[in-house]
Write a protein that holds these residues in place. Structure first.
Motif, PDB file in Angstrom:
ATOM      1  N   LYS A 664       0.830  -1.203   0.000  1.00  0.00           N
ATOM      2  CA  LYS A 664       0.000   0.000   0.000  1.00  0.00           C
ATOM      3  C   LYS A 664       0.868   1.258   0.000  1.00  0.00           C
ATOM      4  N   THR A 665       1.888   1.296   0.869  1.00  0.00           N
ATOM      5  CA  THR A 665       2.743   2.490   0.925  1.00  0.00           C
ATOM      6  C   THR A 665       3.522   2.669  -0.372  1.00  0.00           C
ATOM      7  N   THR A 666       3.875   1.576  -1.043  1.00  0.00           N
ATOM      8  CA  THR A 666       4.565   1.690  -2.328  1.00  0.00           C
ATOM      9  C   THR A 666       3.629   2.220  -3.403  1.00  0.00           C
ATOM     10  N   SER A 667       2.347   1.838  -3.334  1.00  0.00           N
ATOM     11  CA  SER A 667       1.393   2.332  -4.330  1.00  0.00           C
ATOM     12  C   SER A 667       1.200   3.842  -4.237  1.00  0.00           C
ATOM     13  N   ASN A 668       1.514   4.434  -3.074  1.00  0.00           N
ATOM     14  CA  ASN A 668       1.380   5.886  -2.928  1.00  0.00           C
ATOM     15  C   ASN A 668       2.389   6.648  -3.780  1.00  0.00           C
ATOM     16  N   THR A 669       3.476   5.957  -4.220  1.00  0.00           N
ATOM     17  CA  THR A 669       4.478   6.623  -5.046  1.00  0.00           C
ATOM     18  C   THR A 669       4.083   6.680  -6.500  1.00  0.00           C
ATOM     19  N   SER A 670       2.976   6.056  -6.884  1.00  0.00           N
ATOM     20  CA  SER A 670       2.574   6.021  -8.284  1.00  0.00           C
ATOM     21  C   SER A 670       2.081   7.392  -8.720  1.00  0.00           C
ATOM     22  N   PRO A 671       2.578   7.928  -9.833  1.00  0.00           N
ATOM     23  CA  PRO A 671       2.070   9.219 -10.325  1.00  0.00           C
ATOM     24  C   PRO A 671       0.645   9.123 -10.840  1.00  0.00           C
ATOM     25  N   ASP A 672       0.253   7.913 -11.229  1.00  0.00           N
ATOM     26  CA  ASP A 672      -1.118   7.675 -11.695  1.00  0.00           C
ATOM     27  C   ASP A 672      -1.928   7.117 -10.531  1.00  0.00           C
ATOM     28  N   ILE A 728       7.847   0.691 -11.480  1.00  0.00           N
ATOM     29  CA  ILE A 728       9.258   1.084 -11.536  1.00  0.00           C
ATOM     30  C   ILE A 728       9.569   1.714 -12.887  1.00  0.00           C
ATOM     31  N   SER A 729       9.039   1.113 -13.944  1.00  0.00           N
ATOM     32  CA  SER A 729       9.276   1.683 -15.274  1.00  0.00           C
ATOM     33  C   SER A 729       8.597   3.046 -15.417  1.00  0.00           C
ATOM     34  N   GLN A 730       7.421   3.218 -14.794  1.00  0.00           N
ATOM     35  CA  GLN A 730       6.771   4.528 -14.826  1.00  0.00           C
ATOM     36  C   GLN A 730       7.601   5.579 -14.099  1.00  0.00           C
ATOM     37  N   LEU A 731       8.090   5.204 -12.927  1.00  0.00           N
ATOM     38  CA  LEU A 731       8.895   6.148 -12.145  1.00  0.00           C
ATOM     39  C   LEU A 731      10.201   6.489 -12.843  1.00  0.00           C
ATOM     40  N   TYR A 822       5.893  17.771 -15.584  1.00  0.00           N
ATOM     41  CA  TYR A 822       4.677  17.015 -15.293  1.00  0.00           C
ATOM     42  C   TYR A 822       4.937  15.963 -14.222  1.00  0.00           C
ATOM     43  N   LYS A 823       6.099  15.343 -14.286  1.00  0.00           N
ATOM     44  CA  LYS A 823       6.413  14.286 -13.309  1.00  0.00           C
ATOM     45  C   LYS A 823       6.533  14.854 -11.902  1.00  0.00           C
ATOM     46  N   ARG A 824       7.183  16.014 -11.774  1.00  0.00           N
ATOM     47  CA  ARG A 824       7.339  16.614 -10.442  1.00  0.00           C
ATOM     48  C   ARG A 824       6.012  17.163  -9.912  1.00  0.00           C
ATOM     49  N   ASN A 825       5.131  17.611 -10.794  1.00  0.00           N
ATOM     50  CA  ASN A 825       3.875  18.241 -10.381  1.00  0.00           C
ATOM     51  C   ASN A 825       2.685  17.418 -10.864  1.00  0.00           C
ATOM     52  N   HIS A 826       2.727  16.115 -10.557  1.00  0.00           N
ATOM     53  CA  HIS A 826       1.687  15.238 -11.087  1.00  0.00           C
ATOM     54  C   HIS A 826       0.319  15.538 -10.491  1.00  0.00           C
ATOM     55  N   GLN A 827       0.285  16.003  -9.228  1.00  0.00           N
ATOM     56  CA  GLN A 827      -1.018  16.317  -8.630  1.00  0.00           C
ATOM     57  C   GLN A 827      -1.657  17.516  -9.329  1.00  0.00           C
ATOM     58  N   ALA A 972     -13.224  12.155  -5.038  1.00  0.00           N
ATOM     59  CA  ALA A 972     -12.578  13.183  -5.846  1.00  0.00           C
ATOM     60  C   ALA A 972     -11.081  13.280  -5.577  1.00  0.00           C
ATOM     61  N   GLY A 973     -10.701  13.212  -4.301  1.00  0.00           N
ATOM     62  CA  GLY A 973      -9.298  13.403  -3.966  1.00  0.00           C
ATOM     63  C   GLY A 973      -8.390  12.361  -4.568  1.00  0.00           C
ATOM     64  N   VAL A 974      -8.904  11.123  -4.698  1.00  0.00           N
ATOM     65  CA  VAL A 974      -8.065  10.036  -5.218  1.00  0.00           C
ATOM     66  C   VAL A 974      -8.138   9.959  -6.729  1.00  0.00           C
ATOM     67  N   THR A 975      -9.361  10.007  -7.250  1.00  0.00           N
ATOM     68  CA  THR A 975      -9.526   9.775  -8.680  1.00  0.00           C
ATOM     69  C   THR A 975      -9.219  11.002  -9.521  1.00  0.00           C
ATOM     70  N   GLU A 976      -9.241  12.202  -8.936  1.00  0.00           N
ATOM     71  CA  GLU A 976      -9.038  13.415  -9.719  1.00  0.00           C
ATOM     72  C   GLU A 976      -7.768  14.154  -9.338  1.00  0.00           C
ATOM     73  N   GLY A 977      -6.996  13.624  -8.407  1.00  0.00           N
ATOM     74  CA  GLY A 977      -5.681  14.186  -8.139  1.00  0.00           C
ATOM     75  C   GLY A 977      -5.677  15.509  -7.426  1.00  0.00           C
ATOM     76  N   TRP A 978      -6.699  15.791  -6.608  1.00  0.00           N
ATOM     77  CA  TRP A 978      -6.708  17.045  -5.859  1.00  0.00           C
ATOM     78  C   TRP A 978      -5.674  17.014  -4.755  1.00  0.00           C
ATOM     79  N   ASP A 979      -5.172  18.203  -4.419  1.00  0.00           N
ATOM     80  CA  ASP A 979      -4.251  18.336  -3.296  1.00  0.00           C
ATOM     81  C   ASP A 979      -5.008  18.114  -1.990  1.00  0.00           C
TER      82      ASP A 979
END
Length: 981
Positions: A664-672, A728-731, A822-827, A972-979
């Motif tokens: 779960k904690t690793t999934s938090n690093t996903s940009p998507d 890993i390939s995405q990151l 885009y990668k640094r500011n994915h949210q 909304a926060g998860v699916t739409e990338g809100w801060d």
């Protein structure tokens, strides 16, 4: 010099009224800025009281609104929240003209609520609900202007407002119910967030949330009292069935309001600020008129306000004027002579300039200290959140270790009892072995005696044979003796010659006879001894046979008892081992189930883990699954091999639990975000299959079933590993390309949707002009023209947004590429994507609604909802663009202006829809001139039924809308990338 200073003197002279007006506005601004600040503390009542006094001095609310509109209401959620609180107090306790004056700012309040509704947690939701409450209050006082802001009227005034008209009371009760719903919605949201933020009523952040509930308690007590009295009047004049909806709505509000008062009474914060009434356990029965006489009006009591220690002037200001005393005296001294010296004026100007410079310096210092304090508070809050997360994790681990320790102690006690049982079994086994040895010895002695008996029987048979031979020889001897005697008598005549020889023969025969008799006696004695010995042996044999039978019976009983004891011990041992196994598996299931639950815990959303470290956890998990399969097979073959199985069950549970949490904690690093949710869901599936494996172990399934379940878990782990490799390939760079393409695709899709919508609206307009006429053509033209204007405004907004986004990317990426930005500011990027999707969907919905209205199959309300959805989507696009933009950017100013254009166009669509709806209604007005008395009464009753049904449907749709909004805010926060902030 006097001639040169005279114009300046004339220029700076002001009337007493102007100076007083300036001082009043300055004092009001100071009081309002002190009351509405960005510190997360409750509003101080002395500043609110000064603001309220200012409305009475001004006899209106112009200065109040001029000051609050200059505050950063859209930059700080604390400022916006305190603004709502202060506005509520001013509307309640300010000058009566504040209420009608504030009606013109209703749109500002609505826009503020819509702006902050996109903040999915914290104060954003509270601000939206509070703004809705304030708009409802303004609407109520607009429809019922004779109610004061504090809602306090006497019974006579209430009857005068109702004018003894049952229709007025009916409508008034509905409006009061709406007002009460908004209050109850606000208190529910405040108490709900109070628990989520772990605040209590004695902390500053908790009190900041709770403070606005005090005027809500005051309003709700008055509304409850009026609703009870009005409902008794309605039930006295109307049938009970007609008021069924009113009673149901009142009962629901009664339960919520009573719980609200009970919860507030338990909090220490309210005890010193307000005395809250307690509602009765049962609501009034409106069907029984006598209940009105026993009804007690709830009374809210506020303690007397303490006097402030700040220096206040006689007009209620908070300005200390002692520093300018000398200047005032100097001015008075010269004014007595009829003129003012230029030197004095110059000195006063210098003093004023010096004071302005000092004020500016102090203001800058205050801003610096405020910013520093805010930064330190934010750091401390982040540190507190981290420590709370660590504390929760440590508590969970400590609880798990304690539970594991208790389980091990229980298992140790079970093993001790099992060892005691084994010792008892060994003792019984030893006794059985001794008894078996005695039985074996007796059996051997019995066999020896049987053999001795056979020998004696042989000797007895031989003795009998010898005796028979002796008797036969004796009979032969006697027969021979007789024969010899006969021959003697025959030969006596012939013995004369051989007398000597005959006497010798007779002597020999006598001797032989004597020897035969002696031998016969000896044989007879021996036969007697043998018979006697045989009798003794038979007696001993009989005793031995009796003992043997007893021993056989005892042996059979002992064997039966031993077998029963062995079966019992074996069953107890199996039950005990199964109990230990089940206990161990249940503990393992609890560990894995808790880990699965933790995957959905929002507290883990801020925790991250590197994919490389997570991949290192895969091999131990797979190895532990192989170990549990092998150890279970050994246990299934021989239940004594339980130790390894228990050890591997505990080991695999801890490994899988750690694997799930780290996944779960690793999934938090996903940009998507959606891809991260897939990883978390795959981890949960692996945990679920692990529970199936443990359940099969607990049910003592066949070894093949355990192996199949273990292979299933390994397959799920492999699925997680495959997803992690993609992450890993995405990151490493793939995600940036994917996000960049996604941004371009969504923005292009949004442009295409807007163009198609505009073209479709133009096509519908041409068709309507060609086919329709009269009222229908006029309505269609107005509707489609307003929609066209809205599309133009949206198109302009999108163009300005693209320019601002290009500026943001060029300023923010530096030497890096657009993909890296885009990668640094994915949210931020996810926010743009979400906003583009929302605008595109709203445009399509608007076209569909307009098509239905023009064709006569739709409703004007659909146009209103569609235009509001588009406005919300464009507002989200503006907010997402404003987050990264420079505040002095010309593109940002252009975007803000375009946003106002969209808002105005949206209002145009709403107003057009309402006016067109009224035109249609006016055109279809019911002609009642020809109705009879019976027909009019029947239609009146049908109309009342329709009104009740519509009210019920309205309430149901409101509940459905609230549920949909809650679900939207949660997702909304998860699916739409809100801060999150």
């Amino acid at each position: 010099m006097s001639s040169l200073s005279l114009p300046r003197v004339l220029q700076q002279r002001k009337t007493g009224l102007e100076l007083e007006r300036e001082n009043f506005e300055k004092n009001q601004a100071i009081s309002i800025s002190k009351a509405i600040n960005n510190m997360e503390t409750p509003v101080k009542q002395k500043h609110v009281r000064s603001t309220i006094i200012g409305t009475f001095q001004e006899k209106g609310g112009a200065t109040f609104w001029a000051c609050v509109l200059r505050l950063p209401l859209q930059d700080s959620r604390i400022v916006a929240w305190k603004f709502c609180h202060v506005l509520h107090k001013v509307l309640r306790e300010g000058h009566p003209q504040v209420l009608p004056y504030s009606q013109r700012y209703r749109g500002k309040i609505e826009d503020l609520g819509k702006y902050w509704c996109h903040l999915r947690e914290g104060y954003g939701k509270l601000i939206q609900i509070y703004c809705s409450l304030l708009m409802t209050k303004l609407d109520f006082h607009r429809r019922n202007p004779r109610f004061p802001g504090n809602m306090q009227v006497t019974q006579e005034e209430l009857e005068s407002i109702g004018e003894n008209d049952i229709n007025n009371y009916f409508q008034m009760s509905v409006e009061m119910f709406d007002y009460m719903d908004e209050i109850l919605s606000l208190q529910s949201a405040v108490f709900g967030q109070l628990d989520m933020s772990r605040s209590n009523s004695m902390t500053s952040c908790g009190q900041c949330r709770l403070a606005p509930l005090i005027p809500c308690i005051q309003d709700s007590s008055q509304l409850y009292d009026y609703c009870v009295k009005i409902l008794f009047k309605l039930h006295a004049s109307l049938p009970p069935d007609t008021l069924g909806g009113h009673r149901e709505r009142f009962l629901k509000q009664f339960k919520d309001l009573r719980q609200f008062y009970l919860t507030a009474n338990t909090m220490q914060y309210f005890k010193s600020l307000i005395q809250i009434p307690l509602l009765p356990e049962k609501p009034p029965n409106f069907l029984v008129e006598a209940d009105l006489r026993s009804y007690v009006t709830p009374v809210v009591v506020l303690p007397p306000e303490e006097s402030t220690h700040e220096t206040e002037s006689t007009d209620g200001t908070l300005i200390d004027t002692t520093d300018t005393g000398s200047t005032g005296e100097l001015l008075d001294l010269h004014s007595r002579n009829g003129s003012i010296s230029p030197d004095v004026l110059a000195e006063r100007d210098n003093l004023i300039e010096h004071l302005h410079m000092e004020i500016a310096r102090l203001r800058q210092e205050i801003q610096r200290l405020t910013a520093e304090h805010k930064r330190i508070v934010e750091q401390l809050n982040e540190r507190i959140m981290d420590l709370e997360t660590q504390l929760a994790t440590k508590d969970s681990e400590l609880l798990q270790e304690k539970q594991l320790k208790d389980d091990l102690l229980q298992q140790t006690e079970d093993f001790s009892r099992y060892q005691e049982t084994e010792k008892k079994a060994k003792t019984i086994e030893e006794k059985f072995q001794k008894l078996k040895e005695v039985y074996t010895k007796l059996r051997e002695e019995h066999i020896q005696l049987i053999r001795q008996k056979a020998d004696v029987d042989k000797q007895l048979l031989h003795a009998r044979t010898v005796s028979d031979q002796t008797q036969r020889l004796q009979a032969e001897a006697e027969a021979k003796l007789q024969e010899m005697q006969f021959e003697r008598s025959k030969m006596e005549q012939n013995l004369v010659q051989s007398a000597n020889e005959a006497s010798e023969q007779v002597a020999a025969l006598k001797a032989a006879q004597e020897n035969a008799k002696l031998e016969n006696e000896t044989l007879a004695a021996r036969v007697d001894w043998v018979l006697k010995e045989k009798s003794n042996l038979e007696s001993e044999l009989h005793d031995l046979l009796s003992q043997k039978e007893e021993l056989d019976q005892q042996l059979q009983e002992a064997e039966a008892k031993h077998k029963k004891l062995q079966d019992q011990l074996k069953k107890e041992a199996e039950d005990r081992m199964k109990s230990i196994l089940v206990s161990c598996v249940v503990q393992a299931e609890t560990i894995v189930q808790r880990a699965i639950h933790e995957v959905d815990n929002p507290a883990l959303s801020a925790v991250t883990c590197t994919p490389d470290y997570f991949q290192s956890l895969t091999d131990p998990v797979v190895a532990s699954l192989d170990d549990i399969s092998a150890s279970y097979k050994m246990f299934h073959d021989n239940s004594a091999n339980i130790d390894d199985l228990l050890k591997h069950i505990s080991h695999v549970a801890h490994l899988i639990a750690n694997y799930l949490i780290q996944g779960k904690t690793t999934s938090n690093t996903s940009p998507d975000i959606e891809f991260g949710e897939r990883i978390a869901e795959a981890c949960k599936q692996a945990g679920t299959e692990s529970l199936v494996l443990l359940a099969s172990v607990k049910s003592v399934a066949p070894s093949s079933s355990i192996t199949d379940n273990a292979n299933t878990v390994k397959q799920k782990v492999k699925d997680v590993t495959d997803l992690m490799e993609r992450l890993i390939s995405q990151l490493k760079g793939d995600s940036a390309e994917m996000i960049e393409d996604l941004v371009e695709n969504e923005l292009s899709s949004m442009d295409k949707a807007i163009e198609e919508a505009a073209a479709r609206i133009e096509e519908m307009l041409n068709k309507s002009r060609a086919a329709d006429s009269g009222i229908k053509l006029e309505v269609n033209e107005k509707i489609l023209d307003s929609c066209t204007n809205l599309m133009k405004a949206i198109r302009l907004l999108v163009q300005k947004s693209k320019l601002l986004q290009a500026e943001i990317i060029s300023q923010g990426k530096g030497t890096a590429s657009t993909k890296e930005f885009y990668k640094r500011n994915h949210q931020w990027t996810e926010g743009l994507i979400s906003a583009a999707k929302s605008v595109a969907v709203g445009a399509r919905f608007l076209v569909s609604a307009a098509d239905k209205v023009v064709s006569g199959n739709g409703k004007f309300e659909q146009l209103v909802v569609a235009s509001q959805e588009i406005a919300a989507g464009t507002a989200q696009l503006v907010v997402a663009s404003r987050v990264k933009a420079d505040r002095n950017s010309t593109n940002l100013a252009a975007l803000s202006q375009a946003s106002k254009g969209v808002t105005q166009a949206t209002g145009g669509v709403v107003a057009t829809a309402k006016s067109c709806s009224q035109m249609v209604v006016d055109n279809e007005e019911l002609d009642v001139s020809g109705l009879t008395l019976h027909q009019a009464k029947r239609l009146e009753m049908e109309s009342q039924v329709k009104v009740i049904e519509l009210e019920a449907n309205l309430q149901q749709e409101r509940l459905r809308l609230a549920a949909l909004r809650r679900q939207h805010y949660q997702l909304a926060g998860v699916t739409e990338g809100w801060d999150p902030e």
